[in-house]
Design an enzyme around this catalytic site. Structure first.
Site, PDB file in Angstrom:
ATOM      1  N   GLU A  33      12.431 -16.226   3.524  1.00 56.27           N
ATOM      2  CA  GLU A  33      11.575 -15.277   4.252  1.00 56.27           C
ATOM      3  C   GLU A  33      11.994 -15.250   5.712  1.00 56.27           C
ATOM      4  OE1 GLU A  33       8.927 -12.873   3.733  1.00 56.27           O
ATOM      5  OE2 GLU A  33       9.523 -12.676   5.829  1.00 56.27           O
ATOM      6  N   GLY A 183      -4.738   8.958   3.519  1.00 56.79           N
ATOM      7  CA  GLY A 183      -4.518   8.042   2.407  1.00 56.79           C
ATOM      8  C   GLY A 183      -5.302   6.760   2.631  1.00 56.79           C
ATOM      9  N   ILE A 185      -4.516   3.734   3.986  1.00 56.67           N
ATOM     10  CA  ILE A 185      -4.485   3.081   5.298  1.00 56.67           C
ATOM     11  C   ILE A 185      -5.294   3.883   6.307  1.00 56.67           C
ATOM     12  CG2 ILE A 185      -2.986   2.499   7.272  1.00 56.67           C
ATOM     13  CD1 ILE A 185      -0.865   1.617   5.303  1.00 56.67           C
ATOM     14  N   VAL A 238       1.729  18.072  11.063  1.00 52.53           N
ATOM     15  CA  VAL A 238       1.959  17.586  12.432  1.00 52.53           C
ATOM     16  C   VAL A 238       3.387  17.944  12.833  1.00 52.53           C
ATOM     17  CG1 VAL A 238       2.150  15.526  13.877  1.00 52.53           C
ATOM     18  CG2 VAL A 238       0.280  15.727  12.221  1.00 52.53           C
ATOM     19  N   ILE A 272       1.393   7.787   6.798  1.00 52.79           N
ATOM     20  CA  ILE A 272       1.772   8.828   5.835  1.00 52.79           C
ATOM     21  C   ILE A 272       2.515   8.233   4.638  1.00 52.79           C
ATOM     22  CG2 ILE A 272       1.828  10.688   7.557  1.00 52.79           C
ATOM     23  CD1 ILE A 272       4.981  10.391   7.357  1.00 52.79           C
ATOM     24  N   GLY A 273       2.341   6.953   4.423  1.00 53.37           N
ATOM     25  CA  GLY A 273       2.971   6.304   3.277  1.00 53.37           C
ATOM     26  C   GLY A 273       3.910   5.199   3.720  1.00 53.37           C
ATOM     27  N   HIS A 445     -29.380  -7.868 -14.590  1.00 53.51           N
ATOM     28  CA  HIS A 445     -30.260  -6.967 -13.833  1.00 53.51           C
ATOM     29  C   HIS A 445     -30.941  -7.751 -12.724  1.00 53.51           C
ATOM     30  CE1 HIS A 445     -33.080  -3.757 -12.969  1.00 53.51           C
ATOM     31  NE2 HIS A 445     -34.038  -4.677 -12.967  1.00 53.51           N
TER      32      HIS A 445
HETATM   33  P1  FAD Z   1       5.855  -7.505   1.131  1.00 50.43           P
HETATM   34  O1  FAD Z   1       4.471  -8.015   1.148  1.00 50.43           O
HETATM   35  O2  FAD Z   1       6.200  -6.395   2.043  1.00 50.43           O
HETATM   36  O3  FAD Z   1       6.781  -8.764   1.426  1.00 50.43           O
HETATM   37  C1  FAD Z   1       8.140  -8.656   1.580  1.00 50.43           C
HETATM   38  C2  FAD Z   1       8.603  -9.746   2.518  1.00 50.43           C
HETATM   39  O4  FAD Z   1      10.019  -9.809   2.464  1.00 50.43           O
HETATM   40  C3  FAD Z   1       8.258  -9.528   3.980  1.00 50.43           C
HETATM   41  O5  FAD Z   1       7.540 -10.631   4.478  1.00 50.43           O
HETATM   42  C4  FAD Z   1       9.602  -9.386   4.693  1.00 50.43           C
HETATM   43  O6  FAD Z   1       9.623 -10.001   5.972  1.00 50.43           O
HETATM   44  C5  FAD Z   1      10.504 -10.131   3.741  1.00 50.43           C
HETATM   45  N1  FAD Z   1      11.901  -9.711   3.783  1.00 50.43           N
HETATM   46  C6  FAD Z   1      12.404  -8.452   3.719  1.00 50.43           C
HETATM   47  N2  FAD Z   1      13.740  -8.475   3.718  1.00 50.43           N
HETATM   48  C7  FAD Z   1      14.095  -9.772   3.784  1.00 50.43           C
HETATM   49  C8  FAD Z   1      15.343 -10.433   3.821  1.00 50.43           C
HETATM   50  N3  FAD Z   1      16.504  -9.779   3.764  1.00 50.43           N
HETATM   51  N4  FAD Z   1      15.340 -11.780   3.920  1.00 50.43           N
HETATM   52  C9  FAD Z   1      14.190 -12.488   3.988  1.00 50.43           C
HETATM   53  N5  FAD Z   1      12.987 -11.910   3.947  1.00 50.43           N
HETATM   54  C10 FAD Z   1      12.935 -10.565   3.832  1.00 50.43           C
HETATM   55  N6  FAD Z   1      -2.278  -3.720  -1.266  1.00 50.43           N
HETATM   56  C11 FAD Z   1      -3.324  -4.063  -2.053  1.00 50.43           C
HETATM   57  O7  FAD Z   1      -3.141  -4.284  -3.254  1.00 50.43           O
HETATM   58  N7  FAD Z   1      -4.586  -4.174  -1.540  1.00 50.43           N
HETATM   59  C12 FAD Z   1      -4.849  -3.930  -0.236  1.00 50.43           C
HETATM   60  O8  FAD Z   1      -5.999  -4.043   0.190  1.00 50.43           O
HETATM   61  C13 FAD Z   1      -3.778  -3.563   0.608  1.00 50.43           C
HETATM   62  N8  FAD Z   1      -3.992  -3.313   1.911  1.00 50.43           N
HETATM   63  C14 FAD Z   1      -2.926  -2.987   2.718  1.00 50.43           C
HETATM   64  C15 FAD Z   1      -3.189  -2.696   4.043  1.00 50.43           C
HETATM   65  C16 FAD Z   1      -2.153  -2.343   4.893  1.00 50.43           C
HETATM   66  C17 FAD Z   1      -2.448  -2.047   6.344  1.00 50.43           C
HETATM   67  C18 FAD Z   1      -0.833  -2.291   4.384  1.00 50.43           C
HETATM   68  C19 FAD Z   1       0.313  -1.951   5.289  1.00 50.43           C
HETATM   69  C20 FAD Z   1      -0.566  -2.563   3.052  1.00 50.43           C
HETATM   70  C21 FAD Z   1      -1.611  -2.902   2.203  1.00 50.43           C
HETATM   71  N9  FAD Z   1      -1.419  -3.156   0.843  1.00 50.43           N
HETATM   72  C22 FAD Z   1      -2.481  -3.483   0.040  1.00 50.43           C
HETATM   73  C23 FAD Z   1      -0.079  -3.089   0.236  1.00 50.43           C
HETATM   74  C24 FAD Z   1       0.492  -4.496   0.074  1.00 50.43           C
HETATM   75  O9  FAD Z   1       0.564  -5.117   1.337  1.00 50.43           O
HETATM   76  C25 FAD Z   1       1.873  -4.432  -0.561  1.00 50.43           C
HETATM   77  O10 FAD Z   1       1.817  -3.695  -1.760  1.00 50.43           O
HETATM   78  C26 FAD Z   1       2.388  -5.821  -0.878  1.00 50.43           C
HETATM   79  O11 FAD Z   1       2.443  -6.609   0.290  1.00 50.43           O
HETATM   80  C27 FAD Z   1       3.769  -5.763  -1.535  1.00 50.43           C
HETATM   81  O12 FAD Z   1       4.243  -7.040  -1.775  1.00 50.43           O
HETATM   82  P2  FAD Z   1       5.805  -7.349  -1.778  1.00 50.43           P
HETATM   83  O13 FAD Z   1       5.907  -8.817  -2.046  1.00 50.43           O
HETATM   84  O14 FAD Z   1       6.498  -6.419  -2.676  1.00 50.43           O
HETATM   85  O15 FAD Z   1       6.313  -7.025  -0.313  1.00 50.43           O
HETATM   86  P1  NAI Z   2      -0.792   6.927   1.187  1.00 50.67           P
HETATM   87  O1  NAI Z   2       0.294   7.348   0.306  1.00 50.67           O
HETATM   88  O2  NAI Z   2      -1.987   6.268   0.606  1.00 50.67           O
HETATM   89  O3  NAI Z   2      -1.342   8.170   2.007  1.00 50.67           O
HETATM   90  C1  NAI Z   2      -0.520   8.922   2.838  1.00 50.67           C
HETATM   91  C2  NAI Z   2      -1.205  10.246   3.117  1.00 50.67           C
HETATM   92  O4  NAI Z   2      -0.452  10.903   4.113  1.00 50.67           O
HETATM   93  C3  NAI Z   2      -1.265  11.159   1.908  1.00 50.67           C
HETATM   94  O5  NAI Z   2      -2.544  11.702   1.813  1.00 50.67           O
HETATM   95  C4  NAI Z   2      -0.196  12.192   2.217  1.00 50.67           C
HETATM   96  O6  NAI Z   2      -0.466  13.461   1.632  1.00 50.67           O
HETATM   97  C5  NAI Z   2      -0.289  12.255   3.722  1.00 50.67           C
HETATM   98  N1  NAI Z   2       0.918  12.754   4.385  1.00 50.67           N
HETATM   99  C6  NAI Z   2       2.219  12.560   4.039  1.00 50.67           C
HETATM  100  N2  NAI Z   2       3.030  13.147   4.924  1.00 50.67           N
HETATM  101  C7  NAI Z   2       2.235  13.717   5.861  1.00 50.67           C
HETATM  102  C8  NAI Z   2       2.476  14.467   7.042  1.00 50.67           C
HETATM  103  N3  NAI Z   2       3.717  14.732   7.429  1.00 50.67           N
HETATM  104  N4  NAI Z   2       1.427  14.889   7.762  1.00 50.67           N
HETATM  105  C9  NAI Z   2       0.149  14.611   7.361  1.00 50.67           C
HETATM  106  N5  NAI Z   2      -0.143  13.913   6.252  1.00 50.67           N
HETATM  107  C10 NAI Z   2       0.884  13.470   5.517  1.00 50.67           C
HETATM  108  O7  NAI Z   2      -0.093   6.011   2.304  1.00 50.67           O
HETATM  109  P2  NAI Z   2      -0.682   5.028   3.393  1.00 50.67           P
HETATM  110  O8  NAI Z   2      -2.126   5.296   3.632  1.00 50.67           O
HETATM  111  O9  NAI Z   2       0.268   5.050   4.513  1.00 50.67           O
HETATM  112  O10 NAI Z   2      -0.560   3.637   2.668  1.00 50.67           O
HETATM  113  C11 NAI Z   2       0.693   3.196   2.158  1.00 50.67           C
HETATM  114  C12 NAI Z   2       0.503   2.385   0.936  1.00 50.67           C
HETATM  115  O11 NAI Z   2      -0.003   1.102   1.248  1.00 50.67           O
HETATM  116  C13 NAI Z   2      -0.502   2.968  -0.030  1.00 50.67           C
HETATM  117  O12 NAI Z   2       0.083   3.945  -0.852  1.00 50.67           O
HETATM  118  C14 NAI Z   2      -0.914   1.791  -0.815  1.00 50.67           C
HETATM  119  O13 NAI Z   2       0.005   1.608  -1.845  1.00 50.67           O
HETATM  120  C15 NAI Z   2      -0.801   0.647   0.177  1.00 50.67           C
HETATM  121  N6  NAI Z   2      -2.131   0.296   0.682  1.00 50.67           N
HETATM  122  C16 NAI Z   2      -3.081  -0.111  -0.199  1.00 50.67           C
HETATM  123  C17 NAI Z   2      -4.346  -0.427   0.218  1.00 50.67           C
HETATM  124  C18 NAI Z   2      -5.364  -0.806  -0.785  1.00 50.67           C
HETATM  125  O14 NAI Z   2      -5.003  -1.070  -1.918  1.00 50.67           O
HETATM  126  N7  NAI Z   2      -6.636  -0.869  -0.429  1.00 50.67           N
HETATM  127  C19 NAI Z   2      -4.727  -0.371   1.623  1.00 50.67           C
HETATM  128  C20 NAI Z   2      -3.659   0.108   2.470  1.00 50.67           C
HETATM  129  C21 NAI Z   2      -2.420   0.386   1.997  1.00 50.67           C
END
Ligand code: FAD
Ligand code: NAI
Length: 466
Positions: A33, A183, A185, A238, A272-273, A445
């Site tokens: 990591e 979306g 986030i 945007v 936006i993803g 309940h």
């Molecule tokens: P990551 O968690 O991204 O981990 C990958 C790791 O690999 C990173 O720490 C990175 O530093 C490391 N890495 C990359 N390249 C290298 C390299 N070459 N060498 C060494 N290390 C490396 N998902 C949910 O299910 N519930 C939620 O509530 C939720 N909330 C979220 C809120 C936010 C604001 C965001 C941004 C995401 C959220 N997600 C949520 C999504 C979730 O965080 C991801 O789906 C999840 O972390 C993916 O796990 P991963 O192990 O695939 O990757």
């Molecule tokens: P998202 O895919 O959930 O939502 C992105 C939104 O941006 C969509 O509604 C899309 O239509 C819109 N969009 C795309 N391009 C655009 C543009 N140019 N202008 C305006 N709107 C645009 O992605 P988000 O919210 O960034 O989250 C990323 C991912 O992280 C999620 O898909 C989810 O997998 C993960 N996540 C999960 C959480 C959870 O499980 N509670 C919490 C936060 C993130």
């Protein structure tokens, strides 16, 4: 040179769960990591810090917004944002240390640094001080996760124009915040800052929020958020944003065509993803080419190159921590010669706002498109006694079942704590359960879980409490 059965690149939910399972199965394992802390996006800048702020801001709003007063609790809250951020950081630190402990417990070597594949069976790790360590291994698991998708014409400076990481640590409560993207986030972090006092406007490209979610749930959710004070500009593209010392000017125009609008705000959050993170990994040394979004394809977690596997956000499928975790277990079990498997039809999704949104399985739109005959059972939280007594009556539960067999095909809900309760439907679905199975299961309940039971009763038309 160290010799391993498995070297995992990336310490997120995909990586650390793969490492744990590999350790449990007696495989000699290393996890690499680069960010200096285990836990990945999820623990460091994703799931967990966002939930810490959602939890704290929910209490603040309950106190400041009159909910406590309604319950007969008179308080005048004062926001201490520095403390709110500090408790978040403390919890995150404890969680990442917990993952380090799990690595030790399962005899996994934690190698700090950025990993690069250097031919089949070889990972080179570059530490912060520039030194390199070579790990030789029978299997490499790529679990490098994802990063925010950039928006052309808008530069993230993480000062005024922020991504999710910046929005988790704003130095002040904005008076106004524009969120680009309706979306998960955008709505979760938008909720945090709205509860703390910001005026929040969400600009979304499509003509609806949370695309992919059951449309009826999304429409109800948007109404609830609007009632809470969220403003929405849907169908808006945007075209640019300009940061100044004091704020941001953002320009958007209707997707359908028409005049552009320029709006000003203290901060802009671009959400936006996310896109797979597969750069700098040395993939060319083994002949793996990600697609143009950066996705590394897999067939049962195999990349197509023997001994190189891929899981989590960096490969196809929903970008969710629990999906990465399940893939980790299945992938390692396959490496260990077991029957690793995960069910992609039953991956729940939750939005941790208030109220929460929870979904699993097929939406009504999916079923219509596939021509599958289905029945619907619905139950409003207004008629759930516990929700009523707690003044949390917004939302409903919807259960979809096969018209012939009654097998549950999906469930979708917006309402209090539905994120926890959807697990009941996941279990029922994994067992091939019917709506009648849930309807005839004794539920405690008074709980909000009765709404899921009543909605299930509704599939056969015998909802009893509404
Ligand atoms: P990551 O968690 O991204 O981990 C990958 C790791 O690999 C990173 O720490 C990175 O530093 C490391 N890495 C990359 N390249 C290298 C390299 N070459 N060498 C060494 N290390 C490396 N998902 C949910 O299910 N519930 C939620 O509530 C939720 N909330 C979220 C809120 C936010 C604001 C965001 C941004 C995401 C959220 N997600 C949520 C999504 C979730 O965080 C991801 O789906 C999840 O972390 C993916 O796990 P991963 O192990 O695939 O990757
Ligand atoms: P998202 O895919 O959930 O939502 C992105 C939104 O941006 C969509 O509604 C899309 O239509 C819109 N969009 C795309 N391009 C655009 C543009 N140019 N202008 C305006 N709107 C645009 O992605 P988000 O919210 O960034 O989250 C990323 C991912 O992280 C999620 O898909 C989810 O997998 C993960 N996540 C999960 C959480 C959870 O499980 N509670 C919490 C936060 C993130």
């Amino acid at each position: 040179m160290a010799q391993y059965d498995v070297v995992i690149i990336g310490g997120g939910p995909g990586g650390y769960n793969a490492a744990t399972r590999a350790g449990q199965l007696g495989l000699k394992t290393a996890i690499v990591e680069g960010r200096g802390k285990l836990g990945g996006t999820c623990l460091n800048v994703g799931c967990m810090p966002s939930k810490a702020l959602l939890h704290a801001s929910e209490y603040y709003e309950a106190a400041a917004g009159g909910e406590f007063a309604k319950l007969g609790i008179e308080v005048k809250p004062k926001l201490n944002l520095a403390q709110m951020m500090a408790q978040k950081a403390e919890s995150v630190e404890a969680l990442t240390k917990g993952v380090e402990f799990l690595m030790k417990k399962n005899k996994v070597d934690y190698v700090k640094g950025w990993g690069r594949i250097d031919g089949v069976g070889k990972v080179v790790v570059k530490a912060e001080d520039g030194s390199e360590t070579v790990l030789e291994t029978k299997n490499i698991v790529i679990a490098t996760g994802s990063e925010p998708t950039p928006l052309p014409g808008v530069t993230i400076d993480n000062k005024r124009i922020v991504d999710s990481t910046g929005a988790l640590s704003l130095p002040e409560v904005p008076k106004s915040l524009i969120v680009v993207g309706a979306g998960v986030i955008g709505l979760e972090l938008g909720s945090v800052w709205k509860r703390l006092g910001a005026e929040v406007t969400v600009v979304e490209y499509l003509d609806r929020i949370i695309p992919g979610t059951d449309a009826e749930v999304a429409t109800a959710f948007q109404k609830i958020l609007t009632k809470q004070g969220f403003k929405f500009a849907l169908g808006a593209k945007v075209t640019g944003a300009e940061a100044t010392a004091k704020g941001v000017k953002l320009t958007h125009e209707p997707v359908a065509g028409g005049a552009a609008t320029t709006v000003e705000a203290d901060y802009v959050l671009v959400a936006i993803g996310r896109r797979p993170f597969s750069q700098g990994l040395g993939l060319e040394s083994v002949g793996i080419t990600p697609d143009k979004r950066g996705v590394i394809a897999n067939d049962h977690y195999k990349t197509g190159v023997d001994g190189i596997w891929v899981i989590g956000d960096v490969t196809s499928g929903p970008m969710l921590a629990h999906k990465a975790e399940d893939e980790a277990v299945a992938c390692i079990e396959l490496i260990a010669g077991k029957a690793g498997h995960m069910n992609y039809d039953i991956i729940p999704g939750v939005i941790y706002t208030k109220p929460e949104v929870a979904t699993v399985g097929k939406t009504e739109e999916d079923l219509k498109a596939a021509g599958i005959a289905y029945k619907v059972g619905k139950f409003p939280f207004l008629a759930n006694s516990r929700a009523k007594i707690n003044h949390e009556t917004d939302g409903f539960v919807k259960v979809l079942a096969d018209a012939k067999t009654d097998r549950i095909l999906g469930a979708h809900a917006v309402g209090p704590n539905v994120g926890d309760m959807i697990a009941e439907i996941c279990v029922a679905m994994e067992f091939g359960g019917s709506s009648e199975d849930v309807a005839r299961t004794c539920h405690p309940h008074p709980t909000r879980s009765e709404a899921f039971r009543q909605a299930s009763m509704g599939v056969e038309g015998w909802t009893m409490q509404a």
